[in-house]
Design a protein around this motif. Structure first.
Motif, PDB file in Angstrom:
ATOM      1  N   SER A   1       0.846  -1.189   0.000  1.00  0.00           N
ATOM      2  CA  SER A   1       0.000   0.000   0.000  1.00  0.00           C
ATOM      3  C   SER A   1       0.883   1.242   0.000  1.00  0.00           C
ATOM      4  CB  SER A   1      -0.916   0.014   1.228  1.00  0.00           C
ATOM      5  OG  SER A   1      -1.704   1.196   1.249  1.00  0.00           O
ATOM      6  N   THR A   2       0.737   2.069  -1.027  1.00  0.00           N
ATOM      7  CA  THR A   2       1.488   3.318  -1.136  1.00  0.00           C
ATOM      8  C   THR A   2       0.499   4.466  -1.306  1.00  0.00           C
ATOM      9  OG1 THR A   2       3.345   2.204  -2.204  1.00  0.00           O
ATOM     10  CG2 THR A   2       3.236   4.588  -2.445  1.00  0.00           C
ATOM     11  N   TYR A   3       0.731   5.571  -0.590  1.00  0.00           N
ATOM     12  CA  TYR A   3      -0.146   6.721  -0.757  1.00  0.00           C
ATOM     13  C   TYR A   3       0.665   8.014  -0.806  1.00  0.00           C
ATOM     14  CZ  TYR A   3       0.365   7.414   4.314  1.00  0.00           C
ATOM     15  OH  TYR A   3       0.865   7.610   5.579  1.00  0.00           O
TER      16      TYR A   3
ATOM     17  N   THR B   1      -5.574  12.964  -2.019  1.00  0.00           N
ATOM     18  CA  THR B   1      -4.806  11.777  -1.673  1.00  0.00           C
ATOM     19  C   THR B   1      -5.030  10.686  -2.712  1.00  0.00           C
ATOM     20  OG1 THR B   1      -5.168  12.289   0.665  1.00  0.00           O
ATOM     21  CG2 THR B   1      -4.305  10.103   0.151  1.00  0.00           C
ATOM     22  N   VAL B   2      -3.940   9.985  -3.070  1.00  0.00           N
ATOM     23  CA  VAL B   2      -4.010   8.855  -4.000  1.00  0.00           C
ATOM     24  C   VAL B   2      -3.386   7.633  -3.334  1.00  0.00           C
ATOM     25  CG1 VAL B   2      -3.352   7.950  -6.248  1.00  0.00           C
ATOM     26  CG2 VAL B   2      -3.878  10.379  -6.004  1.00  0.00           C
ATOM     27  N   TYR B   3      -4.122   6.517  -3.306  1.00  0.00           N
ATOM     28  CA  TYR B   3      -3.630   5.236  -2.813  1.00  0.00           C
ATOM     29  C   TYR B   3      -3.435   4.279  -3.991  1.00  0.00           C
ATOM     30  CZ  TYR B   3      -4.786   6.184   2.115  1.00  0.00           C
ATOM     31  OH  TYR B   3      -4.851   6.693   3.390  1.00  0.00           O
ATOM     32  N   TYR B   4      -2.368   3.459  -3.939  1.00  0.00           N
ATOM     33  CA  TYR B   4      -2.115   2.416  -4.940  1.00  0.00           C
ATOM     34  C   TYR B   4      -1.736   1.146  -4.181  1.00  0.00           C
ATOM     35  CZ  TYR B   4       0.336  -0.180  -8.614  1.00  0.00           C
ATOM     36  OH  TYR B   4       0.767  -1.158  -9.489  1.00  0.00           O
ATOM     37  N   GLN B   5      -2.513   0.053  -4.398  1.00  0.00           N
ATOM     38  CA  GLN B   5      -2.328  -1.166  -3.617  1.00  0.00           C
ATOM     39  C   GLN B   5      -2.288  -2.398  -4.523  1.00  0.00           C
ATOM     40  OE1 GLN B   5      -5.482  -1.110  -0.663  1.00  0.00           O
ATOM     41  NE2 GLN B   5      -4.350   0.290   0.650  1.00  0.00           N
ATOM     42  N   PRO B   6      -1.093  -2.788  -4.999  1.00  0.00           N
ATOM     43  CA  PRO B   6      -0.956  -3.996  -5.826  1.00  0.00           C
ATOM     44  C   PRO B   6      -0.619  -5.233  -4.982  1.00  0.00           C
ATOM     45  CG  PRO B   6       1.091  -2.783  -5.861  1.00  0.00           C
ATOM     46  CD  PRO B   6       0.152  -1.995  -4.962  1.00  0.00           C
ATOM     47  N   LEU B   7      -0.946  -6.411  -5.520  1.00  0.00           N
ATOM     48  CA  LEU B   7      -0.484  -7.658  -4.931  1.00  0.00           C
ATOM     49  C   LEU B   7       1.003  -7.824  -5.213  1.00  0.00           C
ATOM     50  CD1 LEU B   7      -3.255 -10.298  -5.795  1.00  0.00           C
ATOM     51  CD2 LEU B   7      -2.776  -9.275  -3.573  1.00  0.00           C
ATOM     52  N   TYR B   8       1.743  -8.378  -4.265  1.00  0.00           N
ATOM     53  CA  TYR B   8       3.165  -8.618  -4.496  1.00  0.00           C
ATOM     54  C   TYR B   8       3.383  -9.671  -5.584  1.00  0.00           C
ATOM     55  CZ  TYR B   8       4.452  -5.917  -0.344  1.00  0.00           C
ATOM     56  OH  TYR B   8       4.648  -4.909   0.565  1.00  0.00           O
TER      57      TYR B   8
END
Length: 252
Positions: free
Chosen positions: A171-173, A190-197
């Motif tokens: 999770s990166t914001y 605010t922008v969140y980016y949440q990828p699967l590893y």
């Protein structure tokens, strides 16, 4: 003070979010105040994959700081009543608790627990635990900016797909806030980016724009626009939610 708390507890039982929630705008940014209580109430019109939804929403947030102001404890609870075009009255809830330790003016450690349920989405319930770092990359007179990165372990339940998924996710914001010199209004984006590893093509995005206009030390009106996107649901489909809220808030 009694009247303010009376109004707060009068409205909360009558009030009832996308599965990705912007914690950044829920933080109570106070440098020296050790305890803060805040409540928001809003009417919301949203579009979920073409289905119009009208909502009444209530959120309660509390924040407590240690005597040395280095440790911060945040609790957020949300309950929402939803009436959709299809005639379904939906209950959704969200609980979040977070610990923040301030190393210095630049860097902080964060750890959090979260649980949430939303009947309208393919993933109805998501529970997660995570930890990471938060950096204050901009600190000017009227502007502030934060960058955060965390590891999350999440469990997702989907009755519609009949699945339970256990995921390791990043999770990166990035958040930027502006407070006018007159303090008549503030803006946060605010922008969140949440990828699967294990699969970077499976990700979620949330962007939120919030405008707050204080009318008194303890009372404000606000407008929020949210956009949520899930690139891959358990049904192997894409899902999005856009929503606009206009509401009032109380702080004590």
């Amino acid at each position: 003070m009694f009247k303010r708390f009376f109004l707060l507890f009068l409205f909360i039982p009558l009030l009832g979010q996308a599965q990705l929630v912007n914690i950044e705008t829920k933080r109570l940014q106070t440098d020296s105040t050790r305890f803060v209580l805040s409540a928001d109430f809003a009417f919301n019109h949203s579009n979920n994959d073409g289905v119009s939804v009208n909502q009444v929403n209530g959120t309660l947030t509390t924040q407590l700081k240690s005597k040395d102001l280095k440790k911060t404890y945040l609790f957020l609870g949300n309950y929402r009543l939803i009436d959709s075009d299809e005639g379904n009255l939906q209950n959704s809830w969200f609980l979040h608790t977070r610990f923040n330790y301030k190393f210095n003016q630049l860097l902080r450690l964060e750890a959090f627990l979260q649980g949430q349920y939303n009947q309208l989405l393919v993933v109805e319930q998501r529970n997660l635990v995570g930890a990471g770092l938060r950096m204050k990359w901009m600190n000017r007179e009227n502007f502030s900016g934060y960058l955060g990165n965390s590891y999350m372990y999440e469990v997702e339940y989907s009755d519609r797909a009949g699945t339970t998924n256990y995921n390791h996710r990043n999770s990166t914001y990035l958040s930027v806030s502006y407070l006018s010199k007159s303090k008549n209004f503030s803006v946060t984006n605010t922008v969140y980016y949440q990828p699967l590893y294990k699969n970077l093509e499976d990700y979620r995005i949330l962007e939120q724009f919030r405008l707050d206009i204080p009318l008194a030390d303890w009372f404000k009106v606000f407008t929020i626009y949210d956009y949520y996107f899930d690139s891959k649901t358990p049904l192997n489909t894409r899902e999005y939610t856009s929503q606009l809220q206009i509401g009032i808030g109380f702080s004590f």
